[in-house]
Design a protein around this motif. Structure first.
Motif, PDB file in Angstrom:
ATOM      1  N   ARG A  42       0.843  -1.196   0.000  1.00  0.00           N
ATOM      2  CA  ARG A  42       0.000   0.000   0.000  1.00  0.00           C
ATOM      3  C   ARG A  42       0.878   1.246   0.000  1.00  0.00           C
ATOM      4  NH1 ARG A  42      -3.838  -1.373   3.567  1.00  0.00           N
ATOM      5  NH2 ARG A  42      -5.118  -2.069   1.848  1.00  0.00           N
ATOM      6  N   GLY A  43       0.604   2.149  -0.911  1.00  0.00           N
ATOM      7  CA  GLY A  43       1.363   3.388  -1.017  1.00  0.00           C
ATOM      8  C   GLY A  43       2.579   3.294  -1.916  1.00  0.00           C
ATOM      9  N   ALA A  44       2.975   2.098  -2.286  1.00  0.00           N
ATOM     10  CA  ALA A  44       4.119   1.931  -3.194  1.00  0.00           C
ATOM     11  C   ALA A  44       3.656   2.118  -4.631  1.00  0.00           C
ATOM     12  CB  ALA A  44       4.740   0.550  -3.022  1.00  0.00           C
ATOM     13  N   THR A  45       4.471   2.800  -5.428  1.00  0.00           N
ATOM     14  CA  THR A  45       4.129   2.966  -6.836  1.00  0.00           C
ATOM     15  C   THR A  45       4.869   1.964  -7.713  1.00  0.00           C
ATOM     16  OG1 THR A  45       5.823   4.649  -7.104  1.00  0.00           O
ATOM     17  CG2 THR A  45       3.590   5.414  -6.609  1.00  0.00           C
ATOM     18  N   VAL A  46       6.013   1.486  -7.231  1.00  0.00           N
ATOM     19  CA  VAL A  46       6.805   0.499  -7.954  1.00  0.00           C
ATOM     20  C   VAL A  46       7.134  -0.630  -6.990  1.00  0.00           C
ATOM     21  CG1 VAL A  46       8.928   0.044  -9.222  1.00  0.00           C
ATOM     22  CG2 VAL A  46       7.796   2.260  -9.447  1.00  0.00           C
ATOM     23  N   VAL A  47       6.845  -1.854  -7.411  1.00  0.00           N
ATOM     24  CA  VAL A  47       7.085  -3.013  -6.552  1.00  0.00           C
ATOM     25  C   VAL A  47       7.899  -4.044  -7.319  1.00  0.00           C
ATOM     26  CG1 VAL A  47       5.930  -4.980  -5.431  1.00  0.00           C
ATOM     27  CG2 VAL A  47       5.012  -2.680  -5.176  1.00  0.00           C
ATOM     28  N   GLY A  48       8.850  -4.649  -6.628  1.00  0.00           N
ATOM     29  CA  GLY A  48       9.564  -5.796  -7.154  1.00  0.00           C
ATOM     30  C   GLY A  48       9.063  -7.034  -6.426  1.00  0.00           C
ATOM     31  N   LEU A  49       8.715  -8.061  -7.160  1.00  0.00           N
ATOM     32  CA  LEU A  49       8.229  -9.308  -6.562  1.00  0.00           C
ATOM     33  C   LEU A  49       9.099 -10.463  -7.033  1.00  0.00           C
ATOM     34  CD1 LEU A  49       4.355  -9.126  -6.986  1.00  0.00           C
ATOM     35  CD2 LEU A  49       5.691  -8.681  -4.922  1.00  0.00           C
ATOM     36  N   ASP A  50       9.745 -11.107  -6.099  1.00  0.00           N
ATOM     37  CA  ASP A  50      10.493 -12.319  -6.406  1.00  0.00           C
ATOM     38  C   ASP A  50       9.608 -13.492  -5.994  1.00  0.00           C
ATOM     39  OD1 ASP A  50      12.164 -14.473  -6.659  1.00  0.00           O
ATOM     40  OD2 ASP A  50      13.885 -13.492  -5.735  1.00  0.00           O
ATOM     41  N   LEU A  51       9.008 -14.122  -6.973  1.00  0.00           N
ATOM     42  CA  LEU A  51       8.071 -15.223  -6.724  1.00  0.00           C
ATOM     43  C   LEU A  51       8.628 -16.553  -7.212  1.00  0.00           C
ATOM     44  CD1 LEU A  51       4.784 -13.431  -7.872  1.00  0.00           C
ATOM     45  CD2 LEU A  51       5.814 -13.480  -5.586  1.00  0.00           C
ATOM     46  N   ARG A  52       9.936 -16.618  -7.403  1.00  0.00           N
ATOM     47  CA  ARG A  52      10.537 -17.841  -7.942  1.00  0.00           C
ATOM     48  C   ARG A  52      10.397 -19.031  -7.012  1.00  0.00           C
ATOM     49  NH1 ARG A  52      16.381 -15.783  -8.919  1.00  0.00           N
ATOM     50  NH2 ARG A  52      15.814 -14.777  -6.956  1.00  0.00           N
ATOM     51  N   GLN A  53      10.176 -18.805  -5.734  1.00  0.00           N
ATOM     52  CA  GLN A  53      10.050 -19.903  -4.779  1.00  0.00           C
ATOM     53  C   GLN A  53       8.605 -20.361  -4.563  1.00  0.00           C
ATOM     54  OE1 GLN A  53      12.770 -21.521  -3.521  1.00  0.00           O
ATOM     55  NE2 GLN A  53      13.778 -20.184  -5.003  1.00  0.00           N
ATOM     56  N   LEU A  54       7.684 -19.818  -5.362  1.00  0.00           N
ATOM     57  CA  LEU A  54       6.296 -20.269  -5.256  1.00  0.00           C
ATOM     58  C   LEU A  54       6.116 -21.590  -5.984  1.00  0.00           C
ATOM     59  CD1 LEU A  54       4.171 -17.057  -5.877  1.00  0.00           C
ATOM     60  CD2 LEU A  54       4.609 -18.212  -3.711  1.00  0.00           C
ATOM     61  N   ARG A  55       5.333 -22.449  -5.392  1.00  0.00           N
ATOM     62  CA  ARG A  55       4.954 -23.709  -6.031  1.00  0.00           C
ATOM     63  C   ARG A  55       3.451 -23.643  -6.252  1.00  0.00           C
ATOM     64  NH1 ARG A  55       7.819 -24.577  -1.710  1.00  0.00           N
ATOM     65  NH2 ARG A  55       6.079 -25.360  -0.513  1.00  0.00           N
ATOM     66  N   PHE A  56       3.024 -24.017  -7.443  1.00  0.00           N
ATOM     67  CA  PHE A  56       1.590 -24.001  -7.711  1.00  0.00           C
ATOM     68  C   PHE A  56       1.253 -25.070  -8.728  1.00  0.00           C
ATOM     69  CE2 PHE A  56       3.496 -21.124 -10.692  1.00  0.00           C
ATOM     70  CZ  PHE A  56       2.792 -21.278 -11.865  1.00  0.00           C
ATOM     71  N   PRO A  57       0.003 -25.516  -8.690  1.00  0.00           N
ATOM     72  CA  PRO A  57      -0.413 -26.612  -9.559  1.00  0.00           C
ATOM     73  C   PRO A  57      -0.752 -26.179 -10.981  1.00  0.00           C
ATOM     74  CG  PRO A  57      -2.190 -25.996  -8.106  1.00  0.00           C
ATOM     75  CD  PRO A  57      -1.012 -25.163  -7.705  1.00  0.00           C
ATOM     76  N   GLY A  58      -0.460 -24.969 -11.371  1.00  0.00           N
ATOM     77  CA  GLY A  58      -0.771 -24.509 -12.728  1.00  0.00           C
ATOM     78  C   GLY A  58      -1.811 -23.424 -12.698  1.00  0.00           C
ATOM     79  N   ALA A  59      -2.682 -23.425 -13.679  1.00  0.00           N
ATOM     80  CA  ALA A  59      -3.688 -22.368 -13.820  1.00  0.00           C
ATOM     81  C   ALA A  59      -4.797 -22.477 -12.779  1.00  0.00           C
ATOM     82  CB  ALA A  59      -4.295 -22.426 -15.212  1.00  0.00           C
ATOM     83  N   GLU A  60      -4.748 -23.486 -11.975  1.00  0.00           N
ATOM     84  CA  GLU A  60      -5.809 -23.749 -11.009  1.00  0.00           C
ATOM     85  C   GLU A  60      -6.127 -22.554 -10.113  1.00  0.00           C
ATOM     86  OE1 GLU A  60      -5.953 -26.738  -7.392  1.00  0.00           O
ATOM     87  OE2 GLU A  60      -5.538 -27.699  -9.302  1.00  0.00           O
ATOM     88  N   PHE A  61      -5.105 -21.779  -9.734  1.00  0.00           N
ATOM     89  CA  PHE A  61      -5.362 -20.689  -8.798  1.00  0.00           C
ATOM     90  C   PHE A  61      -5.714 -19.380  -9.491  1.00  0.00           C
ATOM     91  CE2 PHE A  61      -0.953 -19.963  -9.689  1.00  0.00           C
ATOM     92  CZ  PHE A  61      -0.810 -18.598  -9.629  1.00  0.00           C
ATOM     93  N   LEU A  62      -5.614 -19.307 -10.787  1.00  0.00           N
ATOM     94  CA  LEU A  62      -6.025 -18.108 -11.508  1.00  0.00           C
ATOM     95  C   LEU A  62      -7.522 -18.188 -11.778  1.00  0.00           C
ATOM     96  CD1 LEU A  62      -3.033 -17.826 -13.955  1.00  0.00           C
ATOM     97  CD2 LEU A  62      -3.463 -16.460 -11.938  1.00  0.00           C
ATOM     98  N   PRO A  63      -8.263 -17.157 -12.036  1.00  0.00           N
ATOM     99  CA  PRO A  63      -7.872 -15.826 -12.463  1.00  0.00           C
ATOM    100  C   PRO A  63      -7.605 -14.855 -11.318  1.00  0.00           C
ATOM    101  CG  PRO A  63     -10.227 -15.985 -12.607  1.00  0.00           C
ATOM    102  CD  PRO A  63      -9.718 -17.305 -12.077  1.00  0.00           C
ATOM    103  N   ASP A  64      -7.232 -15.320 -10.192  1.00  0.00           N
ATOM    104  CA  ASP A  64      -6.955 -14.448  -9.061  1.00  0.00           C
ATOM    105  C   ASP A  64      -5.448 -14.417  -8.823  1.00  0.00           C
ATOM    106  OD1 ASP A  64      -8.071 -12.726  -7.275  1.00  0.00           O
ATOM    107  OD2 ASP A  64      -8.468 -14.239  -5.746  1.00  0.00           O
ATOM    108  N   PRO A  65      -4.667 -13.851  -9.758  1.00  0.00           N
ATOM    109  CA  PRO A  65      -3.217 -13.860  -9.588  1.00  0.00           C
ATOM    110  C   PRO A  65      -2.812 -13.069  -8.350  1.00  0.00           C
ATOM    111  CG  PRO A  65      -3.817 -12.411 -11.387  1.00  0.00           C
ATOM    112  CD  PRO A  65      -5.067 -13.110 -10.951  1.00  0.00           C
ATOM    113  N   PRO A  66      -1.644 -13.344  -7.803  1.00  0.00           N
ATOM    114  CA  PRO A  66      -1.277 -12.766  -6.512  1.00  0.00           C
ATOM    115  C   PRO A  66      -0.726 -11.351  -6.555  1.00  0.00           C
ATOM    116  CG  PRO A  66       0.417 -14.265  -7.246  1.00  0.00           C
ATOM    117  CD  PRO A  66      -0.701 -14.352  -8.248  1.00  0.00           C
ATOM    118  N   TRP A  67      -0.923 -10.609  -7.634  1.00  0.00           N
ATOM    119  CA  TRP A  67      -0.359  -9.254  -7.695  1.00  0.00           C
ATOM    120  C   TRP A  67      -1.081  -8.324  -6.743  1.00  0.00           C
ATOM    121  CZ3 TRP A  67       2.825 -11.785 -10.081  1.00  0.00           C
ATOM    122  CH2 TRP A  67       2.600 -12.436 -11.276  1.00  0.00           C
TER     123      TRP A  67
END
Length: 110
Positions: A42-67
């Motif tokens: 909140r309040g940030a205009t530019v964010v860096g996200l390192d999500l390389r350590q996320l494990r997920f089963p594929g498209a199953e969790f979308l359309p609610d991406p974690p941005w």
């Protein structure tokens, strides 16, 4: 019970924020991760996200991406399957390595 994911704030500079997340995404945790990132960014205009350590089963969790909701620009390091499923968000700047993501995040003039 152990956490399914963890979010760490690694750097803050003016209105820029860098976070890393690790863990397993499911339909439920994807929404929870998005909420957590939105609160932290909140309040940030530019964010860096390192999500390389996320494990997920594929498209199953979308359309609610974690941005997070607020930032104008989000520099992302993430698993390739996530990249191909979220190409329509114009705020996202995809990077293939940490060095290029960090350089883009830290060199922006706001």
């Amino acid at each position: 019970m152990s956490a399914l994911f963890r979010v760490r704030v690694l750097a803050v500079s003016d209105t820029r924020l860098w976070c890393a997340a690790a863990g397993t995404l499911t339909p439920f945790t994807s929404r929870t991760l998005r909420t957590e990132l939105t609160v932290r960014c909140r309040g940030a205009t530019v964010v860096g996200l390192d999500l390389r350590q996320l494990r997920f089963p594929g498209a199953e969790f979308l359309p609610d991406p974690p941005w997070p909701d607020d930032p104008h620009t989000i520099h992302v390091l993430a698993p390739d399957p996530l990249r191909s499923l979220t190409a329509d968000d114009v705020r996202l700047r995809w990077h293939t390595d940490l060095h290029s993501a960090w350089q883009a995040w830290s060199a922006l003039t706001l």
